[in-house]
Enzyme design. Structure first.
Site, PDB file in Angstrom:
ATOM      1  N   CYS A   1     -44.149  54.603-105.718  1.00 20.93           N
ATOM      2  CA  CYS A   1     -45.201  53.948-104.537  1.00 20.93           C
ATOM      3  C   CYS A   1     -43.561  53.116-103.226  1.00 20.93           C
ATOM      4  O   CYS A   1     -43.351  51.831-103.707  1.00 20.93           O
ATOM      5  CB  CYS A   1     -45.966  52.465-105.326  1.00 20.93           C
ATOM      6  SG  CYS A   1     -47.376  51.840-103.682  1.00 20.93           S
TER       7      CYS A   1
ATOM      8  N   CYS B   1     -45.774  49.904-102.374  1.00 19.63           N
ATOM      9  CA  CYS B   1     -45.793  49.400-102.649  1.00 19.63           C
ATOM     10  C   CYS B   1     -44.098  48.463-102.521  1.00 19.63           C
ATOM     11  O   CYS B   1     -44.221  47.402-102.598  1.00 19.63           O
ATOM     12  CB  CYS B   1     -45.879  49.206-104.287  1.00 19.63           C
ATOM     13  SG  CYS B   1     -47.264  50.243-104.655  1.00 19.63           S
ATOM     14  N   ASP B   2     -43.022  49.492-103.097  1.00 20.04           N
ATOM     15  CA  ASP B   2     -41.808  48.757-103.249  1.00 20.04           C
ATOM     16  C   ASP B   2     -40.664  49.397-101.726  1.00 20.04           C
ATOM     17  O   ASP B   2     -39.952  48.497-102.202  1.00 20.04           O
ATOM     18  CB  ASP B   2     -41.249  49.538-104.576  1.00 20.04           C
ATOM     19  CG  ASP B   2     -42.055  48.872-105.486  1.00 20.04           C
ATOM     20  OD1 ASP B   2     -42.788  48.176-105.643  1.00 20.04           O
ATOM     21  OD2 ASP B   2     -41.785  49.902-106.528  1.00 20.04           O
TER      22      ASP B   2
END
Ligand code: NAP
Length: 330
Positions: free
Chosen positions: A132, A135-136
Site C-alpha cells: 500500500c 499507507c507506507d
C-alpha cells in the site's frame, strides 16, 4: 430480522446501503476494518465523476459513508465468520458471536492485494516490502523505491511515490503497461520514474531491512541487483471470496459468478463490486453494482411478500420489515 445485510464497506457496499436505506429497507452493513475498502487506501482518485481535480480516496470513502448513514444505514465494524445462505432466512455470523438474520444478503467484500511469490517478499514485509503506497509511502521520503506491476494501481503508486521519494523504479513483466493511457503518459514523462521492462523480481534481500531486489530480464535472463529501501507490490487483486467457497458459484479467479443484475447462484444473494465477475473494476462500476444489488433485493423480497405472506414462506411471525416492503414495491 433485517431486510438486507451487506457485507463489506467499500464503494459497492456503501452504495448498496445508501440505496437500500433510501428505499425503506432495514439495512445493516458489516465491515471488518474501515469504510472505503481499497479506495480508503488510495491517495488520489482522478476518474470518479464530479471531481474535476480528483478527490482523496479516504475523503471520498468518508463522504460515501456519511451519505449512507445519513439515509438510515447501520454499520457494524466486525468480521463475518460464517454465512448460511441457502435457507429462506440468511444468517450472518459475526466474530462477537452475534448472528444477523435477513431476507437478503449483498456480498461486497472486494479484493485484497495479490502477492508476487518472490523470495523474501514475506520476510521483508513491513521492513521494506509493502502492498500500500498511500499507507507506507511516507516512510520512504527521500529514498529509493520500486513499484512492481503494470496496471492502474502500479502506475498510480509510482506517480504518488515520485512526489515523495528520490527515485522510483517500476518493474513490469511485459513491454507495455496495462494502465490507462492518461496515467501511462504521466508516468513515462516523470523524470523520477525509471521503467524496467520485461522484468520480474526474483528476490528481495537485505540484513535487518530491505536493501536490494534482484530483477531478472525475462528476455535476456540477465539479473540486475537494484538497490532500494522500499518496494511496493501492485500486481492486482484477489477476490475476498473464501467465505463463500463451496456455497456460491465462483469463476476460475475466485470472483462470484453473477450477471449485471448482481444476482448470485442462490436466491436473494447478490454480488456487488470487485468480488463479482466483471470486465471493468472501477469505483463507478462498484457503486453501480451496489445500486443494482439493492434494487434487485428490494424487488425479490417485495415480490415474495406480494405473492405469498412472509410468515408462510419464511416462517416469520408479523415481520414489520416485510410488511413495509409491500408499500414500496406493489
Ligand atoms: P490489474 O489491472 O490486474 O494489473 C495487475 C498488473 O500486475 C498487470 O500489469 C500484470 O501484468 C501484473 N502482474 C500480475 N501478476 C503478476 C506477477 N505474478 N508478477 C508480475 N506482475 C504481475 O491490477 P490493479 O492495477 O491492481 O487494478 C485492479 C483493478 O482496479 C483494475 O480493474 C483497475 O483498472 C482498477 N483500478 C482502477 C484505478 C483507477 O481507475 N483509478 C486505480 C486502481 C485500480 P500483465 O499486464 O502482464 O498482466
Amino acid at each position: 430480522m433485517r431486510d438486507v445485510v451487506i457485507i463489506g464497506g467499500g464503494p459497492a457496499g456503501l452504495c448498496a446501503g445508501l440505496y437500500a436505506a433510501r428505499s425503506g429497507m432495514d439495512a445493516v452493513l458489516i465491515e471488518a476494518k474501515f469504510s472505503g475498502g481499497q479506495v480508503g487506501t488510495t491517495n488520489l482518485v482522478e476518474n470518479y465523476p464530479g471531481f474535476e481535480h480528483g478527490i482523496g480516496g479516504p475523503e471520498l470513502a468518508m463522504l460515501m459513508e456519511q451519505q449512507a448513514v445519513g439515509a438510515g444505514l447501520s454499520i457494524e465494524f466486525e468480521s463475518c465468520t460464517k454465512l448460511e445462505l441457502e435457507g429462506d432466512v440468511k444468517r450472518v455470523h459475526l466474530t462477537s458471536g452475534e448472528v444477523v438474520d435477513a431476507y437478503a444478503v449483498i456480498l461486497a467484500m472486494g479484493a485484497y492485494p495479490r502477492k508476487l511469490g518472490a523470495k523474501g517478499e514475506e520476510e521483508f514485509r513491513a521492513r521494506g516490502v509493502s502492498f500500500c503506497a498511500t499507507c507506507d509511502g511516507f516512510i520512504f521520503k527521500g529514498k529509493r523505491v520500486a513499484v512492481i506491476g503494470g496496471g492502474n494501481t502500479a502506475a498510480e503508486d509510482a506517480l504518488y511515490l515520485a512526489n515523495i521519494c528520490e527515485s522510483v523504479t517500476l518493474v513490469h513483466r511485459r513491454n507495455s503497461l496495462r494502465a490507462e493511457n492518461a496515467l501511462v503518459t504521466k508516468l513515462l514523462t516523470n523524470p523520477r520514474i525509471t521503467v524496467m521492462w520485461d522484468s520480474v523480481v526474483d528476490s528481495f534481500e537485505g540484513e535487518a531491512k530491505l536493501e536490494t531486489m534482484n530483477v531478472r530480464n525475462i528476455k535476456t535472463n540477465e539479473t540486475t541487483p537494484v538497490p532500494v529501501e522500499g518496494a511496493f507490490v501492485a500486481v492486482g487483486a484477489v477476490p475476498n471470496s473464501d467465505i463463500v467457497k463451496g456455497i456460491l458459484e465462483l469463476d476460475e479467479s475466485g470472483s462470484i459468478k453473477a450477471g449485471e443484475d448482481t444476482r448470485a447462484s442462490i436466491t436473494r444473494v447478490y454480488a456487488a463490486g470487485d468480488i463479482r465477475t466483471k470486465p471493468l473494476r472501477q469505483i463507478v462500476t462498484a457503486v453501480a453494482d451496489g445500486a443494482v444489488a439493492a434494487a434487485a433485493a428490494l424487488q425479490d423480497i417485495g415480490l415474495r411478500v406480494h405473492n405469498e405472506p412472509p410468515r408462510q414462506i419464511c416462517g416469520f411471525v408479523g415481520d414489520p420489515g416485510a410488511v413495509q416492503l409491500v408499500g414500496n414495491t406493489v
